[in-house]
Design an enzyme around this catalytic site. Structure first.
Site, PDB file in Angstrom:
ATOM      1  N   CYS A  58      -2.240   9.041   2.737  1.00 25.93           N
ATOM      2  CA  CYS A  58      -1.872   8.900   1.711  1.00 25.93           C
ATOM      3  C   CYS A  58      -3.367   9.184   0.814  1.00 25.93           C
ATOM      4  CB  CYS A  58      -1.709   6.733   0.962  1.00 25.93           C
ATOM      5  SG  CYS A  58      -3.141   5.848   2.845  1.00 25.93           S
ATOM      6  N   GLU A 111       0.949  -1.022   0.390  1.00 30.26           N
ATOM      7  CA  GLU A 111       0.212   0.100   0.441  1.00 30.26           C
ATOM      8  C   GLU A 111       0.961   1.113  -0.130  1.00 30.26           C
ATOM      9  OE1 GLU A 111      -3.207  -0.923  -0.783  1.00 30.26           O
ATOM     10  OE2 GLU A 111      -3.922  -1.872   1.102  1.00 30.26           O
TER      11      GLU A 111
HETATM   12  P1  NAP Z   1       8.277   4.941   4.491  1.00 28.54           P
HETATM   13  O1  NAP Z   1      10.070   5.615   4.774  1.00 28.54           O
HETATM   14  O2  NAP Z   1       8.370   4.147   3.170  1.00 28.54           O
HETATM   15  O3  NAP Z   1       8.093   4.280   6.026  1.00 28.54           O
HETATM   16  C1  NAP Z   1       7.019   3.431   5.685  1.00 28.54           C
HETATM   17  C2  NAP Z   1       7.404   1.975   7.065  1.00 28.54           C
HETATM   18  O4  NAP Z   1       8.927   1.185   6.088  1.00 28.54           O
HETATM   19  C3  NAP Z   1       8.743   2.230   8.220  1.00 28.54           C
HETATM   20  O5  NAP Z   1       8.449   1.710   9.008  1.00 28.54           O
HETATM   21  C4  NAP Z   1      10.032   2.613   6.983  1.00 28.54           C
HETATM   22  O6  NAP Z   1      10.948   2.061   8.595  1.00 28.54           O
HETATM   23  C5  NAP Z   1       9.855   0.800   6.377  1.00 28.54           C
HETATM   24  N1  NAP Z   1      11.262   1.476   5.621  1.00 28.54           N
HETATM   25  C6  NAP Z   1      11.544   2.417   4.622  1.00 28.54           C
HETATM   26  N2  NAP Z   1      12.871   2.018   4.065  1.00 28.54           N
HETATM   27  C7  NAP Z   1      12.492   0.595   3.956  1.00 28.54           C
HETATM   28  C8  NAP Z   1      12.857  -0.332   3.414  1.00 28.54           C
HETATM   29  N3  NAP Z   1      14.587  -0.091   2.755  1.00 28.54           N
HETATM   30  N4  NAP Z   1      13.674  -1.470   3.760  1.00 28.54           N
HETATM   31  C9  NAP Z   1      12.319  -1.804   4.278  1.00 28.54           C
HETATM   32  N5  NAP Z   1      11.736  -1.288   5.030  1.00 28.54           N
HETATM   33  C10 NAP Z   1      11.645  -0.034   4.973  1.00 28.54           C
HETATM   34  O7  NAP Z   1       7.280   5.958   4.711  1.00 28.54           O
HETATM   35  P2  NAP Z   1       7.117   7.387   4.775  1.00 28.54           P
HETATM   36  O8  NAP Z   1       7.946   8.199   4.190  1.00 28.54           O
HETATM   37  O9  NAP Z   1       7.125   7.026   5.998  1.00 28.54           O
HETATM   38  O10 NAP Z   1       5.046   7.164   4.825  1.00 28.54           O
HETATM   39  C11 NAP Z   1       4.708   8.231   3.975  1.00 28.54           C
HETATM   40  C12 NAP Z   1       4.347   7.507   2.746  1.00 28.54           C
HETATM   41  O11 NAP Z   1       3.142   6.400   3.098  1.00 28.54           O
HETATM   42  C13 NAP Z   1       3.667   7.923   1.519  1.00 28.54           C
HETATM   43  O12 NAP Z   1       4.100   8.139   0.386  1.00 28.54           O
HETATM   44  C14 NAP Z   1       1.684   7.792   2.004  1.00 28.54           C
HETATM   45  O13 NAP Z   1       1.233   7.928   0.999  1.00 28.54           O
HETATM   46  C15 NAP Z   1       2.364   6.476   2.283  1.00 28.54           C
HETATM   47  N6  NAP Z   1       1.693   5.497   3.071  1.00 28.54           N
HETATM   48  C16 NAP Z   1       0.284   4.759   2.662  1.00 28.54           C
HETATM   49  C17 NAP Z   1      -1.109   4.212   2.659  1.00 28.54           C
HETATM   50  C18 NAP Z   1      -1.696   3.025   2.145  1.00 28.54           C
HETATM   51  O14 NAP Z   1      -2.407   2.869   2.456  1.00 28.54           O
HETATM   52  N7  NAP Z   1      -1.315   3.245   0.857  1.00 28.54           N
HETATM   53  C19 NAP Z   1      -1.118   4.601   3.991  1.00 28.54           C
HETATM   54  C20 NAP Z   1      -0.116   5.616   4.682  1.00 28.54           C
HETATM   55  C21 NAP Z   1       0.978   6.057   3.720  1.00 28.54           C
HETATM   56  P3  NAP Z   1      11.695   3.378   9.071  1.00 28.54           P
HETATM   57  O15 NAP Z   1      10.746   4.694   9.754  1.00 28.54           O
HETATM   58  O16 NAP Z   1      12.544   2.647  10.373  1.00 28.54           O
HETATM   59  O17 NAP Z   1      12.231   4.612   7.659  1.00 28.54           O
END
Ligand code: NAP
Length: 465
Positions: A262, A228
Site C-alpha cells: 500500500c 487502512e
Molecule cells: P481486498 O480484496 O480488499 O482484500 C482484503 C481483505 O478484505 C481480504 O481479507 C478480503 O477477503 C476482505 N474482503 C474483500 N471484500 C470484502 C467485503 N466486501 N467485506 C468484507 N471483507 C472483504 O484487498 P486486496 O485487493 O487483496 O489488497 C490490496 C489492497 O489493500 C490495495 O489497495 C492495498 O493498497 C491495500 N492495502 C492497504 C494497506 C494499508 O495499510 N493501508 C496495507 C496493505 C494493503 P477475501 O480474500 O476473502 O476476498
C-alpha cells in the site's frame, strides 16, 4: 473466492479449506466472549509475558513461517523472513510499552480529582490482506491483546495457512484459548460477524470497496472501524536531491513485495532539471533486478499474488499506453516468461516496468498500480510537484527528496497524506503511527496512537465527598 493455497509462482493448488459453517462461527464467537470476560482482568505484566513469548515463537520458526508466506503469496523468501522478524519486533514493542501507553492520565480540573483511563472493549474483528500476511496481523493483534481485548482474524482467502499459523503462534505463546482466533471465512460471511453483539469493533486493511462494505455494516450497528486502504503514493525528487541515493531508494520503494505494498512509491514526480538523469539511472537499476522463483534467495522479484492482480495490472499498463504513455522499460510479459524456468511459466509474473509521458489528467495517472510498474512524471518546480502529488483520491504516505530545507518544509506542510518521509522511503515502524487520509482510510495503527483505537477512553471525575 475459494479459501486455498495456490502457489502464485507455479499456479499449483496446494491445499483447500472449507469455510466455517454458521454453527462453527457461533461456537468461536461464544469462545471469544467467554475468554474476554476473564482475559480482560489479567494483569498487564501477564499479557506482556505472553506477548514476549509470541515474539520468541515467531523468531524460533521464522524460516518456516517465511516459507509459508512465499508459497502462498509469492514474496521473496528473504523479505518473508524479515517480515516474521518485524512481527516479532512489534510484539516486543507493545509488551514493553503498553503499560505506559495505558497508564491513567491525571487532568487538572475543578474536580477533587479527574483522570482518563483506558479499558478494553471486547472482541475486535480484523479483516486482513494477503500482501503482508504476518506483519498486518501482528500490528493489529499486539496492541489489541495488550489492552485486554480478544482478537478475531478473517484473513485473505489466499493465505489460509498463514492465518492458521498466526493463531498457533498465540496458542504456543500461552495466551488463553480464544484470546486470538482465526476464522476461515469468505468475504461474504463478514457482515453477520461484525454485526454480532459480541464483536465490538473492526479493522480492515485492503481495498476501498472492502473497506466501504465493512464500515457500512459496522456503522449500521454503531460500531467503530479503522480502515487502512490503498494508496498511490508520490515519490518526489527535486533537483537539489542526492540523485544516486534517491534512485536506489526509488527502486526499493517501488519493488518492495513485488510492487504490492500500500505504501510502495507508485508515482515518481521528478523535477525537470534531473528528470532524464533520474530516468536513465532508474532503467539501469531495473535491469539489475532478478525475476524468478521467490524461494530462491537470489531472486528480487517474485510473481504477483493472484491471477486477478496480474490481470488488473496488465489492463492498467494498457490504459497507461492508451492514454499516451511511453514504456521506457519492461512491459512485455511474454518475453519475460520465455526467460523463466518452464515450471514457472504458469505463474503470475509481470516484468518490472517503467512508463513515462502519461498525461497528468488521464484517470490512470492517479490510480493505484499494484505491481512492479513505476510511472514517471516531469514537473517544473516544487509547487507543481505538490499539486501533482495531491492530485489523487488517496493520501497514505509520501516520500520527498531534497537538500533544500525550505523546500523540505514546504513539502511536509503541503502534502496531503498520513505521513511524509523526507530523503527516505515510506515505511511502517512500530514506534510511529501509521494510516492515511482521504480514500486511504482513517484511524491509526502502531505507536501510542494505535493502541488507543480500540479502547474505552473513560473519563473519571471525583467530586469532594
Ligand atoms: P481486498 O480484496 O480488499 O482484500 C482484503 C481483505 O478484505 C481480504 O481479507 C478480503 O477477503 C476482505 N474482503 C474483500 N471484500 C470484502 C467485503 N466486501 N467485506 C468484507 N471483507 C472483504 O484487498 P486486496 O485487493 O487483496 O489488497 C490490496 C489492497 O489493500 C490495495 O489497495 C492495498 O493498497 C491495500 N492495502 C492497504 C494497506 C494499508 O495499510 N493501508 C496495507 C496493505 C494493503 P477475501 O480474500 O476473502 O476476498
Amino acid at each position: 473466492m475459494a479459501i486455498a493455497t495456490i502457489n502464485p509462482a507455479t499456479g499449483e493448488t496446494l491445499r483447500q479449506f472449507e469455510p466455517l459453517s454458521a454453527a462453527e462461527i457461533e461456537q468461536r464467537l461464544a469462545i471469544a466472549q467467554r475468554t474476554y470476560t476473564e482475559y480482560r482482568h489479567t494483569s498487564l505484566a501477564q499479557r506482556a509475558s505472553w506477548m514476549q513469548a509470541a515474539s520468541a515463537v515467531l523468531l524460533a520458526h521464522k524460516d518456516a513461517y517465511g516459507r509459508l508466506m512465499t508459497v502462498e503469496m509469492g514474496k521473496p523468501i528473504q523479505a518473508a523472513i524479515a517480515e516474521v522478524e518485524k512481527s516479532a519486533l512489534v510484539c516486543r514493542y507493545y509488551a514493553d510499552h503498553a503499560e505506559s501507553f495505558l497508564a491513567p492520565v491525571e487532568v487538572a480540573t475543578d474536580a477533587w480529582r479527574s483522570y482518563v483511563c483506558y479499558q478494553p472493549i471486547g472482541a475486535v474483528l480484523a479483516v486482513m490482506p494477503w500482501n503482508f500476511p504476518f506483519w498486518q496481523v501482528f500490528r493489529f493483534a499486539a496492541p489489541a491483546l495488550m489492552v485486554g481485548n480478544v482478537g478475531l482474524l478473517k484473513h485473505a482467502s489466499n493465505v489460509p495457512q498463514c492465518a492458521l499459523a498466526i493463531e498457533e503462534v498465540f496458542q504456543k505463546a500461552g495466551f488463553p484459548d480464544g484470546a486470538f482466533q482465526t476464522l476461515l471465512v469468505g468475504a461474504d460471511q463478514v457482515k453477520p460477524i461484525v454485526q454480532d453483539d459480541r464483536v465490538k469493533a473492526a479493522t480492515l486493511t485492503g481495498s476501498e470497496p472492502a473497506g466501504a462494505s465493512l464500515a457500512a455494516a459496522a456503522g449500521s450497528v454503531i460500531k467503530k472501524t479503522v480502515l487502512e486502504l490503498g494508496g498511490s503514493d508520490p515519490f518526489i525528487v527535486m533537483a537539489s536531491a542526492d540523485l544516486d541515493k534517491a534512485v536506489s531508494t526509488a527502486v526499493t520503494a517501488r519493488m518492495i513485495n513485488n510492487g504490492q505494498s500500500c505504501i510502495a512509491a507508485k508515482r515518481f514526480i521528478v523535477q525537470d532539471a534531473i528528470f532524464d538523469a533520474f530516468a536513465e539511472q532508474l532503467v539501469e537499476h531495473y535491469a539489475a533486478l532478478k525475476v524468478g522463483d521467490p524461494l530462491d534467495p537470489s531472486v528480487t522479484i517474485g510473481p504477483l499474488a493472484t491471477p486477478a492482480i496480474l490481470e488488473d495490472l496488465e489492463q492498467q499498463v494498457q490504459a497507461c499506453v492508451a492514454a499516451g504513455g511511453t514504456v521506457l522499460y519492461g512491459g512485455d510479459r511474454p518475453t519475460l516468461l520465455n526467460t523463466l524456468d518452464p515450471a514457472l511459466r504458469a505463474g503470475c509474473f509481470f516484468p518490472p516496468t517503467i512508463i513515462t509521458d502519461i498525461p497528468v489528467d488521464a484517470p490512470i495517472a492517479s490510480e493505484e498500480l499494484f505491481g512492479p510498474v513505476a510511472t514517471l512524471f516531469r514537473v517544473a518546480d516544487v509547487e507543481e510537484a505538490i499539486a501533482l502529488a495531491n492530485a489523487t483520491p488517496f493520501g497514505l504516505g509520501a516520500s520527498a527528496w531534497t537538500r533544500d530545507q525550505a523546500e523540505g518544509d514546504r513539502l511536509v506542510h503541503a502534502i496531503e497524506a498520513g505521513s511524509v518521509f523526507l530523503n527516505s522511503m515510506v515505511k511502517s515502524d512500530p514506534r510511529l503511527p501509521f494510516g492515511g487520509i482521504k480514500r486511504s482510510g482513517y484511524g491509526r495503527e502502531l505507536g501510542r496512537d494505535g493502541i488507543h483505537e480500540f479502547v474505552n477512553i473513560k473519563t473519571v471525575w471525583v467530586g469532594d465527598s
